[in-house]
Design a protein around this motif. Sequence first.
Motif, short mmCIF file in Angstrom:
data_model
loop_
_atom_site.label_atom_id
_atom_site.label_comp_id
_atom_site.label_asym_id
_atom_site.label_seq_id
_atom_site.Cartn_x
_atom_site.Cartn_y
_atom_site.Cartn_z
N MET A 1 0.84 -1.21 0.00
CA MET A 1 0.00 0.00 0.00
C MET A 1 0.87 1.26 0.00
O MET A 1 0.61 2.22 -0.73
CB MET A 1 -0.92 -0.01 1.21
N LEU A 2 1.92 1.24 0.82
CA LEU A 2 2.83 2.38 0.86
C LEU A 2 3.54 2.55 -0.47
O LEU A 2 3.72 3.68 -0.95
CB LEU A 2 3.86 2.17 1.98
N LEU B 1 1.22 4.20 -2.88
CA LEU B 1 1.07 5.62 -2.53
C LEU B 1 2.27 6.43 -3.02
O LEU B 1 2.11 7.53 -3.58
CB LEU B 1 0.91 5.76 -1.02
N VAL C 1 2.01 6.82 -6.88
CA VAL C 1 1.02 7.82 -7.29
C VAL C 1 1.56 9.22 -7.06
O VAL C 1 1.41 10.11 -7.91
CB VAL C 1 -0.30 7.60 -6.52
N THR C 2 2.21 9.41 -5.93
CA THR C 2 2.78 10.73 -5.62
C THR C 2 3.86 11.10 -6.63
O THR C 2 3.96 12.26 -7.05
CB THR C 2 3.38 10.72 -4.19
#
Length: 774
Positions: free
Chosen positions: A401-402, A405, A408-409
Amino acid sequence: MNFRKSAFIRLFVLCVAPLAAFADRLLSGRVIAPDDGSAYFLPLHLLAARHWAAGHLPVWNPNSFAGIPLLGMGQVGAFYPPNLLFLVASPALANNALVMLDFAVAAIGAFLLARRLTGDETAALTGGLCFALSGFMFGHLSHQNLVASAAWLPWVLFGYELLRERLSSTRLLLGGGALALALLAGHAQVFLIALLMVGTYAAAITALEFRDQHLRPLLLAGLVVVVGVGLSAVQLLPTANVVSASGRAAVDYATATSYSFPLSHLPLLLFPNLFGTASPSGPLSFAYAGSWTMAELNGYPGMAALVLAAVGLRVARHDRRVVAFVGLGALGLLMATGAATPFGRVVYAVPPFGQFRSWARYIVLLDLAVAMLAAYGVASLRSSDVPRRWRAVLPQAFVPMLALLVLVTMFAVRSAGAHIADGRTVLFAITSPLAFAIGGVVCSLSLVRGTRTSAWVVPAVVALDLIVTYGTFSEWRGKSPTIATVTSSLSPTTTPTFGAVADQPGGIDRFMFAGPYITRLSDYPEITGAKGLRSANGYEPLAPTAYLQAAGNMNYFGAIYDTRPLLAAGNHTLDLLRVTTVITPPVVEPSVLEGPGHEIPGTGLVRYDYRPRLPDVFVVGEVRRGSRADALAGLVGADSFDPAATAVIETDCETCARANRPGSVATVQATKWESGALTVDLVADRAGLMVASQSWSAGWTATVDGRPAPVVRTNALVQGVPVAAGFHRVRLSYEPPGLRLGAGVSFGTLIVLVMSGVARRRKRFNEVHRGAGE
């Protein structure tokens, strides 16, 4: 299967696992020595081996920078035992064997440390593979001494952990010896990282266990450091003396923090090929488009390993060493960001850390920490408490999940997104780590269920992640030369691309590259040095600042950005250095170079033959005492100065003052140049200064007819020895400053350890026999 047999099998796996990445290159006749590996390290190792074979210490390199310390530079690894392979094997074979040995040392050390921490062999196998196959190890194969030094990091902590259990000279020798080998292998920065590692780890243990242990963990770490420094003093002291005369003695903040991780590049630790690759091939066809170089900004710890490490964090409540490793990894990550955080100023202010650049290399501490935490995770999932095993699985879900993230960033932030690769490259760069993150989760579940094959599948998945995602496609793969190329480039019978160095009357001959783009030549000075050719250039981060300044404001890469002063009429540099061949971009302005020159095909460079106006050894009748500025002014012809008649020195020399009438005052009858020595027979009409065409360096001593004489820096550049009237035999010889003291300290440290071990054994023997008698 008994313990010994199972451990042996796992150690065997650790040793052969790197072959999964290297096999096809090795079978196709490649030398695992990309870029600096073949242009710098391999020739230096070969040069040092030739010194050993001739029966003397490899202390001086006469073929670079008109003569430069060899042993003191440290990177040659003159006292590192595995480098003696170059004595008995071909350069290509010795190089590849050393690379395999480095990975094996790293793997076995991490295995032993992880087994010591967890007591689980599957966990230890996972930890060993995690560290040995990490992005740091693969990424730095062009810096072979760095890989060799880093391989000893887990051994330092392993020895320290054994020492915490019981203080003994053997265990102290293991920890301190591994620390010493990290320096002897040739990379002083990794030695400092090792000091930082054991100090930080011990400080964390001391803080966490102060109630029970008080200061004992910190004191034991101090003992390891003292022994490590003592054993490595034979290399440490000569290197420290060389550093003091180099540009690394005072480095500005921008230089020190160069080649560090910008914050925008930290996602490369999760997706190492997101900005492209250093060797485009296969699914990775996009060339690296990020900052600095990919060889420096590497450190992929493995996504599968991170999943297991997340599980390992739960062990912190039972084993406080987990907290120490978390702190160690966090410190390495923070320091690797350099100027990107205010902490960079703190690091820069602490000597000698502020004297090194390429702080991205501190990421090795993160890779080691993740490897040990992954081992803790595997051990936790294999514990007998089934409910606790299932609870331990939960944290691993946060890793994918990290990672998503972060991804995406990255695409959303313009400053970072500008570097992102395209096409197949970005697809592979994203899917491979994420696939192995899922594989890590699956592995965790298999460990919880206790399947029979999980003990081998989990380490295999971790290894495949590191090899497939980064290791196979890192720089070494596309830039490792063939055996034939290496053999030819180092052979004395192979003429350099610029042709043979011109042989001019007057003694030794050198070539000089006078221009900003020395990389246009395939024959670097270290490669030509291995052929026995002398050069006024070189490639050495610790090159003496005084020489570089005098030799045309050269940088340590051997490049000169403004050649006009060097080649202007009246400049005496080429004459004093006995340069007979000059390679430079086409000379348009009037200069000391005559004739049209000869174009070197495919380089945009021109070769000029030059006839020096001075022999390699001569005697002048006048010595002037002046400042550094005076010496440089005379060298470049800024005032009326004839180096054949007068010399300028920068230090007081009582015997030199007797030479007070300009002119040539002696006949040189014979000269014998050796590596680290020069013998000259001459007849002088009156007192004068013998000038030798070799770069001055601290450590040179002279005798005239067996009596000591000073060696002074002459004309800002070369060596001078005062002589009286008459026949004389002058002998110059080089000994690295600090070598004798360092050797004494190292030998004394070893003797103390051995004697204390013998005394301890004798005491135990007496106690046993006294008890038996009673």
